[in-house]
Design an enzyme around this catalytic site. Sequence first.
Site, PDB file in Angstrom:
ATOM      1  N   GLY A   1      23.033  38.791 -46.785  1.00  0.00           N
ATOM      2  CA  GLY A   1      23.243  39.800 -47.824  1.00  0.00           C
ATOM      3  C   GLY A   1      21.992  40.540 -48.261  1.00  0.00           C
TER       4      GLY A   1
ATOM      5  CG  ASN B   1      21.515  45.794 -45.128  1.00  0.00           C
ATOM      6  OD1 ASN B   1      20.840  46.813 -45.211  1.00  0.00           O
ATOM      7  ND2 ASN B   1      21.500  45.002 -44.067  1.00  0.00           N
TER       8      ASN B   1
ATOM      9  CG  MET C   1      28.474  39.280 -39.057  1.00  0.00           C
ATOM     10  SD  MET C   1      27.665  40.653 -38.171  1.00  0.00           S
ATOM     11  CE  MET C   1      25.975  40.458 -38.727  1.00  0.00           C
TER      12      MET C   1
ATOM     13  CB  ILE D   1      35.846  44.282 -35.149  1.00  0.00           C
ATOM     14  CG1 ILE D   1      34.372  44.211 -34.730  1.00  0.00           C
ATOM     15  CG2 ILE D   1      36.427  45.664 -34.849  1.00  0.00           C
ATOM     16  CD1 ILE D   1      34.136  44.369 -33.231  1.00  0.00           C
ATOM     17  CG  LEU D   2      38.149  44.349 -41.026  1.00  0.00           C
ATOM     18  CD1 LEU D   2      38.004  44.879 -42.447  1.00  0.00           C
ATOM     19  CD2 LEU D   2      38.764  42.954 -41.028  1.00  0.00           C
TER      20      LEU D   2
ATOM     21  CG  ASN E   1      28.815  49.065 -39.876  1.00  0.00           C
ATOM     22  OD1 ASN E   1      28.595  47.986 -40.431  1.00  0.00           O
ATOM     23  ND2 ASN E   1      28.527  49.265 -38.594  1.00  0.00           N
TER      24      ASN E   1
ATOM     25  CG  HIS F   1      24.770  49.303 -35.397  1.00  0.00           C
ATOM     26  ND1 HIS F   1      25.462  48.159 -35.036  1.00  0.00           N
ATOM     27  CD2 HIS F   1      24.003  49.628 -34.337  1.00  0.00           C
ATOM     28  CE1 HIS F   1      25.120  47.822 -33.805  1.00  0.00           C
ATOM     29  NE2 HIS F   1      24.236  48.693 -33.354  1.00  0.00           N
TER      30      HIS F   1
ATOM     31  CB  THR G   1      36.478  55.800 -36.750  1.00  0.00           C
ATOM     32  OG1 THR G   1      35.574  55.447 -35.694  1.00  0.00           O
ATOM     33  CG2 THR G   1      35.919  56.964 -37.545  1.00  0.00           C
TER      34      THR G   1
ATOM     35  CD  GLU H   1      19.639  46.720 -40.920  1.00  0.00           C
ATOM     36  OE1 GLU H   1      20.583  46.249 -41.564  1.00  0.00           O
ATOM     37  OE2 GLU H   1      19.132  46.122 -39.953  1.00  0.00           O
TER      38      GLU H   1
HETATM   39  C1  GAR Z   1      21.839  43.512 -40.661  1.00  0.00           C
HETATM   40  O1  GAR Z   1      20.765  43.719 -39.782  1.00  0.00           O
HETATM   41  C2  GAR Z   1      22.988  44.443 -40.320  1.00  0.00           C
HETATM   42  O2  GAR Z   1      22.572  45.714 -39.916  1.00  0.00           O
HETATM   43  C3  GAR Z   1      23.613  43.707 -39.170  1.00  0.00           C
HETATM   44  O3  GAR Z   1      23.548  42.345 -39.539  1.00  0.00           O
HETATM   45  C4  GAR Z   1      22.468  42.139 -40.439  1.00  0.00           C
HETATM   46  C5  GAR Z   1      23.011  41.541 -41.734  1.00  0.00           C
HETATM   47  O4  GAR Z   1      21.996  41.211 -42.602  1.00  0.00           O
HETATM   48  N1  GAR Z   1      24.950  44.150 -38.951  1.00  0.00           N
HETATM   49  C6  GAR Z   1      25.503  44.168 -37.748  1.00  0.00           C
HETATM   50  O5  GAR Z   1      24.944  43.806 -36.746  1.00  0.00           O
HETATM   51  C7  GAR Z   1      26.931  44.696 -37.736  1.00  0.00           C
HETATM   52  N2  GAR Z   1      27.235  45.197 -36.420  1.00  0.00           N
HETATM   53  P1  GAR Z   1      22.239  41.000 -44.171  1.00  0.00           P
HETATM   54  O6  GAR Z   1      23.430  40.049 -44.339  1.00  0.00           O
HETATM   55  O7  GAR Z   1      20.970  40.345 -44.636  1.00  0.00           O
HETATM   56  O8  GAR Z   1      22.479  42.342 -44.800  1.00  0.00           O
END
Ligand code: GAR
Length: 209
Positions: free
Chosen positions: A12, A14, A91, A93-94, A108, A110, A147, A181
């Site tokens: 978490g 982000n 994590m 995919i809905l 999202n 990425h 999407t 990010e």
């Molecule tokens: C982040 O790097 C995010 O961009 C990635 O997982 C990490 C989660 O970190 N997401 C994906 O790869 C989705 N395809 P966080 O839980 O510390 O935010």
Amino acid sequence: MMNIAVLVSGGGTNLQALIDAQNRGEIKNGKITLVISSNPDAYALERAANNGIAARVIDRKAFNDIKSYTKAVTDALIEAKADLIVYAGFMTILDEQIVNAFPNKMMNVHPALIPSFCGKGFYGLHVHDAVLASGVKLTGATVHFVTEECDGGPIILQKAVEVRNGDTSEILQKRVMENCEWKILPQAVSLFCEGRIKVIGNKTEIDEV
Ligand code: GAR
């Protein structure tokens, strides 16, 4: 004020970047009102609790298939009257049910420069492993609308960083998170809540002010 719901599965960081931006007054016209975690052990849940944000666990493991899981998440978001849904390290995919319920209202983050290193199987450290194996000299992060196509929706913001000699996927992940990010996700959320993102086909235009 828009209701922002954040979907998480893990650490978490982000989500934390969004909370910090909100506390600094940088999310204009929006407020994080709900966190939903697919994982009961996600540290993101503690971050929500520490900041007085309502949180729900909708455990992926408690559902037999993606259809019933998507329905449970979609129903929770409708009940919460979410205006914007942010996938922040989510994590799972809905399926199309949620895209139909919230068209161009889900974004999202990425950890790569889409359309490179994205799609099914490209998540978390796997993305950075693939970046290092390819020899590219630049990577970064992308915030895009969700999407039905995995990582294929209209791109909202991107930011790049260099790949350096001696990088490991952990080092690169940290650089991408800190420099890309955690910056572009709060920016994109604020732009959305301010009504400054126009979707034209599979592209976006950001209104300059
Ligand atoms: C982040 O790097 C995010 O961009 C990635 O997982 C990490 C989660 O970190 N997401 C994906 O790869 C989705 N395809 P966080 O839980 O510390 O935010």
